[in-house]
Every structure is written in C-alpha cells, then in structure tokens.
Design an enzyme around this catalytic site. Structure first.
Site, PDB file in Angstrom:
ATOM      1  CG  HIS A   1      -2.073   0.908   1.115  1.00  0.00           C
ATOM      2  ND1 HIS A   1      -2.006   2.253   1.384  1.00  0.00           N
ATOM      3  CD2 HIS A   1      -3.331   0.667   0.680  1.00  0.00           C
ATOM      4  CE1 HIS A   1      -3.188   2.793   1.159  1.00  0.00           C
ATOM      5  NE2 HIS A   1      -4.019   1.860   0.725  1.00  0.00           N
TER       6      HIS A   1
ATOM      7  CG  ASP B   1      -8.207  -4.114  -3.214  1.00  0.00           C
ATOM      8  OD1 ASP B   1      -7.397  -3.187  -3.382  1.00  0.00           O
ATOM      9  OD2 ASP B   1      -9.449  -3.954  -3.225  1.00  0.00           O
TER      10      ASP B   1
HETATM   11  C1  SDX Z   1      -6.005   0.321  -3.028  1.00  0.00           C
HETATM   12  O1  SDX Z   1      -4.311   4.802  -1.865  1.00  0.00           O
HETATM   13  C2  SDX Z   1      -5.264   4.134  -1.339  1.00  0.00           C
HETATM   14  O2  SDX Z   1      -5.714   4.414  -0.255  1.00  0.00           O
HETATM   15  C3  SDX Z   1      -5.812   3.004  -2.195  1.00  0.00           C
HETATM   16  C4  SDX Z   1      -6.856   2.123  -1.516  1.00  0.00           C
HETATM   17  C5  SDX Z   1      -8.146   2.852  -1.304  1.00  0.00           C
HETATM   18  O3  SDX Z   1      -8.923   2.430  -0.424  1.00  0.00           O
HETATM   19  O4  SDX Z   1      -8.435   3.782  -2.099  1.00  0.00           O
HETATM   20  O5  SDX Z   1      -6.357   1.666  -0.273  1.00  0.00           O
HETATM   21  C6  SDX Z   1      -7.197   0.912  -2.390  1.00  0.00           C
HETATM   22  O6  SDX Z   1      -5.680   0.702  -4.121  1.00  0.00           O
HETATM   23  C7  SDX Z   1      -5.192  -0.698  -2.267  1.00  0.00           C
HETATM   24  C8  SDX Z   1      -3.934  -1.171  -3.075  1.00  0.00           C
HETATM   25  C9  SDX Z   1      -4.421  -2.196  -4.086  1.00  0.00           C
HETATM   26  N1  SDX Z   1      -3.365  -2.554  -5.022  1.00  0.00           N
HETATM   27  C10 SDX Z   1      -2.782  -3.752  -4.956  1.00  0.00           C
HETATM   28  O7  SDX Z   1      -2.968  -4.594  -4.087  1.00  0.00           O
HETATM   29  C11 SDX Z   1      -1.830  -4.032  -6.111  1.00  0.00           C
HETATM   30  C12 SDX Z   1      -0.565  -4.704  -5.566  1.00  0.00           C
HETATM   31  N2  SDX Z   1       0.115  -3.715  -4.756  1.00  0.00           N
HETATM   32  C13 SDX Z   1       1.210  -2.995  -5.408  1.00  0.00           C
HETATM   33  O8  SDX Z   1       0.998  -2.750  -6.774  1.00  0.00           O
HETATM   34  C14 SDX Z   1       1.703  -1.851  -4.562  1.00  0.00           C
HETATM   35  O9  SDX Z   1       1.809  -2.275  -3.269  1.00  0.00           O
HETATM   36  C15 SDX Z   1       0.998  -0.529  -4.585  1.00  0.00           C
HETATM   37  C16 SDX Z   1       0.761  -0.039  -5.966  1.00  0.00           C
HETATM   38  C17 SDX Z   1      -0.304  -0.607  -3.851  1.00  0.00           C
HETATM   39  C18 SDX Z   1       1.950   0.392  -3.913  1.00  0.00           C
HETATM   40  O10 SDX Z   1       3.136   0.313  -4.654  1.00  0.00           O
HETATM   41  P1  SDX Z   1       4.399   1.180  -4.247  1.00  0.00           P
HETATM   42  O11 SDX Z   1       4.021   2.601  -4.210  1.00  0.00           O
HETATM   43  O12 SDX Z   1       5.569   0.778  -5.061  1.00  0.00           O
HETATM   44  O13 SDX Z   1       4.571   0.657  -2.764  1.00  0.00           O
HETATM   45  P2  SDX Z   1       5.816   0.878  -1.917  1.00  0.00           P
HETATM   46  O14 SDX Z   1       6.534   2.138  -2.285  1.00  0.00           O
HETATM   47  O15 SDX Z   1       5.403   0.690  -0.504  1.00  0.00           O
HETATM   48  O16 SDX Z   1       6.765  -0.366  -2.358  1.00  0.00           O
HETATM   49  C19 SDX Z   1       7.907  -0.601  -1.601  1.00  0.00           C
HETATM   50  C20 SDX Z   1       8.633  -1.731  -2.303  1.00  0.00           C
HETATM   51  C21 SDX Z   1       8.880  -1.450  -3.780  1.00  0.00           C
HETATM   52  O17 SDX Z   1      10.090  -2.131  -4.094  1.00  0.00           O
HETATM   53  P3  SDX Z   1      11.462  -1.228  -4.189  1.00  0.00           P
HETATM   54  O18 SDX Z   1      11.212  -0.175  -5.236  1.00  0.00           O
HETATM   55  O19 SDX Z   1      11.658  -0.660  -2.793  1.00  0.00           O
HETATM   56  O20 SDX Z   1      12.517  -2.232  -4.584  1.00  0.00           O
HETATM   57  O21 SDX Z   1       7.837  -2.925  -2.264  1.00  0.00           O
HETATM   58  C22 SDX Z   1       7.573  -3.367  -3.572  1.00  0.00           C
HETATM   59  C23 SDX Z   1       7.771  -2.188  -4.489  1.00  0.00           C
HETATM   60  O22 SDX Z   1       8.195  -2.635  -5.761  1.00  0.00           O
HETATM   61  N3  SDX Z   1       6.179  -3.809  -3.606  1.00  0.00           N
HETATM   62  C24 SDX Z   1       5.779  -5.048  -3.854  1.00  0.00           C
HETATM   63  C25 SDX Z   1       4.377  -5.029  -3.731  1.00  0.00           C
HETATM   64  N4  SDX Z   1       3.985  -3.800  -3.426  1.00  0.00           N
HETATM   65  C26 SDX Z   1       5.098  -3.042  -3.341  1.00  0.00           C
HETATM   66  N5  SDX Z   1       6.463  -6.179  -4.167  1.00  0.00           N
HETATM   67  C27 SDX Z   1       5.702  -7.289  -4.358  1.00  0.00           C
HETATM   68  N6  SDX Z   1       4.363  -7.349  -4.259  1.00  0.00           N
HETATM   69  C28 SDX Z   1       3.666  -6.241  -3.943  1.00  0.00           C
HETATM   70  N7  SDX Z   1       2.342  -6.288  -3.858  1.00  0.00           N
END
Ligand code: SDX
Length: 392
Positions: free
Chosen positions: A270, A327
């Site tokens: 998130h 989700d």
């Molecule tokens: C919603 O904003 C909101 O409030 C949204 C929401 C709402 O109610 O409106 O809460 C609803 O959208 C929830 C999120 C739903 N999406 C997913 O579940 C999709 C899978 N999640 C990822 O795509 C991701 O976690 C995001 C898009 C949600 C966030 O991505 P970020 O901004 O990259 O997250 P981060 O900066 O915390 O990531 C830190 C690290 C990164 O790696 P590095 O660049 O540090 O090497 O963790 C990695 C990311 O690549 N990472 C993941 C991951 N999510 C983040 N690696 C593996 N699996 C994942 N799911």
C-alpha cells in the site's frame, strides 16, 4: 482552530489538500472516519449511517438516519432512457467500462439542474449518485448475463435492494439472506472512503474546474479501475486462482521478490499503510461469516491465509513493510456471494461513491477553493531553434 485538531502525519509540505473526513496513520494501521475507527464502524454501524457521517460530519440520530435513508431510497431508480444506453454495449463489456459510461451519461440528465454553487443542488446530486450506483452496478451485471433488469424495491435496505437487483429475477421471489446483507453492507463500509487515494484525488482535481459531479465521479471510476488501485480485488482473486493450492505459493512469493519479474502480490502492499490495513482485518473475519451463512467453503481462503503467513514471515515483505490490504480477502467473499470477478471493482466504485461525493462537497463548499494545477520538474531539452524539414 477552536474545537478542531489537525493530525500532522509529518508530510504537510506534500499534502494535496486539507480534509476532515478520513484520517490514516499508515505506520500504525489506523483508519478513522470523522474520528471513528473503521473497525467500530464496520462492526456496529451501517453503510447508510457511515454515508451520513461522511457527508455531514456526525453520526445521525434515528430521525436523521431515517430521513436520509428515505431520501436515498427515493432516488434509486434510473431514467428509463439510460437502460437503452446499456443496450449499446457488447454483452461482454467489462462492468467498469459500462459504469464509466453510464455515470458520465448521468450528466446529460442532471447537468442543467446541478448548479454546484448551490448547496441544496449539490446535496441532491450527491444523493442521486449514492442512490443510483447500486442500480447502475446491478444493471451492468444483469446486462452481462443476459437477464432482465430488476427495478429497485423500496421496501428493502440499501444493500438488500442491491442484492435483489443483482441476483433476483422477475420469475421468482428473491429472499435477502440477512448474514449476506450484513457482510455486503460491511464491505461497502470498508470501501467508503480512504483519504486522498488516486481515484479520490482524480475526483477532486476534476471537480476543482467546476465540472459537474456526475462527470467527476465518472473520472474517479476510470481511475479506480486500474489494477494498482481498485482493480486489485479482481486481480487478487485471479492470482489466488492461478496459485491454486498452498504448495504453489512459494513460487509466486519468489516471483514477487524478483525485481526482473513484473509480478506483484495482488492485494498486498500500500502507498500509505506500512502496517496491516485495518480493513483487511475485518475482511478476513467476514469470510468465515459468509461461508457459514451460505454453507459454502472455498479452499482459496486457506491458500490466501497461508500466502499471508508465508509472506509476512519473509524478510523481503517485512523489510518493505508489505501487508495484506483491503483487496486481499474481499474477492473471496464476493465470489462466495455469487459475483463474478469482473464485478468486484464495480462494487468498490459503488461503495467509494459516498467518499468521492463527500470529498467533492468538502472541496466545492470551501470558498477559498481554486482549480487544481499540479506543477512538474521539467526534464526536457533547453530552448532551441526550429529546424526546417528540408534540413532534417
Ligand atoms: C487500493 O491509496 C489508497 O488508499 C488506495 C486504496 C483505497 O482504499 O483507495 O487503499 C485501495 O488501491 C489498495 C492497493 C491495491 N493494489 C494492490 O494490491 C496491487 C498490488 N500492490 C502494489 O501494486 C503496490 O503495493 C501498490 C501499488 C499498492 C503500492 O506500490 P508502491 O508505491 O511501489 O509501494 P511501496 O513504495 O510501498 O513499495 C515498496 C517496495 C517497492 O520495491 P522497491 O522499489 O523498494 O525495490 O515494495 C515493492 C515495491 O516494488 N512492492 C511489492 C508489492 N507492493 C510493493 N512487491 C511485491 N508485491 C507487492 N504487492
């Protein structure tokens, strides 16, 4: 400010706006709506009551709740011309594509009667949107399965009416199962609002230009559809189905950790929560409730529980503070109730509409509000002279 307090999560400089609706502490996994914890609202309140709270700032009295609910109930019907609009879509059109189109088309019916500078007309537009979303979502489902549209039944609750419009058929009576109605209503509460997420920010930016609220909500629906946002509930269940059995989990965990693999664990991570999403906690406990009520069991729930356990014990996810989000479990519940995965994000949009319209109202009613105009860090070429085509 007198009687008010401002939680400063420490990023005032990057805050896109001020808002009193929802507070999130991502490090602590705290979510408050007008000061009330999401866990208490999910367990003790109703979606109509939370909708009133988000719109008005206080929990309603019984009379206020009855009046609000009756107003919403009386706006659930859709203009008959709009049902013609549905028939222009292919039967296999994604419900989110239909909702983008139909909600945007509401502008054509209400645009000239929605002076956004008139608080009364803003409220009527808000009630229309909250009321009609279940009808629009249910009709999108009916159209996709080739069944006749089922009109709203004003004798039912907001959520019971939605279930009947979705799963009822004219040929027989439909009985709302109280436990399913309760679980569905709780899922709506968990999705109602979430501070300045991508789709809410989209609604605010669109609304800041003075665009009519129906077009702004259509913009929010478009943004929510993305798999990184609201589309994750559909993607998460598809991922669990692809994993299948717990013995295949480690392979997907390894893929999620591999920087060269675009695969992400859907329903995990998130932008704000660096702790357990409090909504996921409630969602997980609701799964069993629905399974017991419907006397079903989906082995994917065990797969999901095991995936969470393995991921949370893996240093990669611990270091990056990746936890299940809203989700991760919702799709298992929605599938058990009978929704196809293509409807999951439409249900998210249905519930988030109250947050979108509450945030839109908060913005528009601020006399100091100006059109949004994000700036950029320019990374293109410095100024240079035009080169005629003959010299290129
Ligand atoms: C919603 O904003 C909101 O409030 C949204 C929401 C709402 O109610 O409106 O809460 C609803 O959208 C929830 C999120 C739903 N999406 C997913 O579940 C999709 C899978 N999640 C990822 O795509 C991701 O976690 C995001 C898009 C949600 C966030 O991505 P970020 O901004 O990259 O997250 P981060 O900066 O915390 O990531 C830190 C690290 C990164 O790696 P590095 O660049 O540090 O090497 O963790 C990695 C990311 O690549 N990472 C993941 C991951 N999510 C983040 N690696 C593996 N699996 C994942 N799911």
């Amino acid at each position: 400010q007198t009687g008010q307090f401002t939680y400063d999560p420490g990023f005032t400089s990057t805050a896109s706006c001020e808002s009193a609706l929802t507070y999130i502490d991502g490090d602590e996994g705290v979510l408050l709506h007008r000061g009330y914890p999401i866990g208490q609202l999910a367990e003790q309140s109703s979606f109509m009551e939370v909708s009133y709270l988000l719109l008005n700032g206080e929990l309603p009295s019984q009379d206020e709740l009855t009046g609000f609910t009756n107003t919403i109930t009386r706006h659930t019907m859709l203009h008959e011309q709009l049902s013609t609009f549905y028939r222009g879509f292919r039967r296999d059109a994604h419900p989110m594509a239909i909702m983008c189109g139909v909600v945007g088309a509401l502008s054509a019916f209400y645009h000239d009667s929605t002076d956004i500078n008139d608080p009364v007309q803003r409220r009527i537009a808000s009630h229309r949107l909250i009321a009609k979303m279940p009808t629009i979502a249910a009709m999108a489902y009916k159209y996709s399965v080739g069944q006749p549209f089922v009109y709203p039944d004003n004798s039912l609750s907001y959520t019971g009416n939605f279930l009947k419009m979705t799963f009822g058929v004219p040929a027989e009576d439909y009985e709302v199962i109280p436990a399913v109605e309760r679980a569905m209503d709780r899922i709506f509460i968990l999705h109602a609002d979430h501070e300045q997420n991508a789709s809410t920010s989209t609604v605010r930016l669109a609304g800041s230009s003075g665009a009519n609220p129906f077009a702004c909500i259509a913009a929010g629906i478009a943004c929510l559809w993305g798999p990184a946002h609201g589309g994750a509930n559909e993607a998460a269940l598809n991922m669990l189905r692809e994993i299948g059995t717990p013995d295949r989990i480690q392979h997907y965990i390894d893929r999620a950790k591999d920087k060269n693999d675009p695969f992400r664990l859907m329903g995990f991570g998130h932008r704000v929560y660096k702790n357990y999403d409090p909504r996921a906690t409630v969602m997980q406990s609701t799964v069993r409730e629905v399974f017991d009520a419907l006397k079903v069991n989906d082995p994917l729930f065990e797969t999901a529980l095991r995936l969470e356990e393995i991921a949370l014990s893996d240093p990669y996810f611990a270091e990056k503070k990746l936890f299940p989000n809203v989700d991760f479990y919702s799709g298992i519940i929605l599938s058990a109730i009978g929704f196809p995965t293509t409807m999951f994000t439409a249900l998210f949009a249905l519930a988030r509409t109250v947050g979108w319209v509450a945030q839109w109202n908060e913005m528009i009613s601020d006399p100091a509000q100006k059109i949004g105009r994000p700036r950029q860090l320019y990374t293109g070429p410095t100024q240079r002279d035009y080169v005629p085509l003959s010299q290129r």
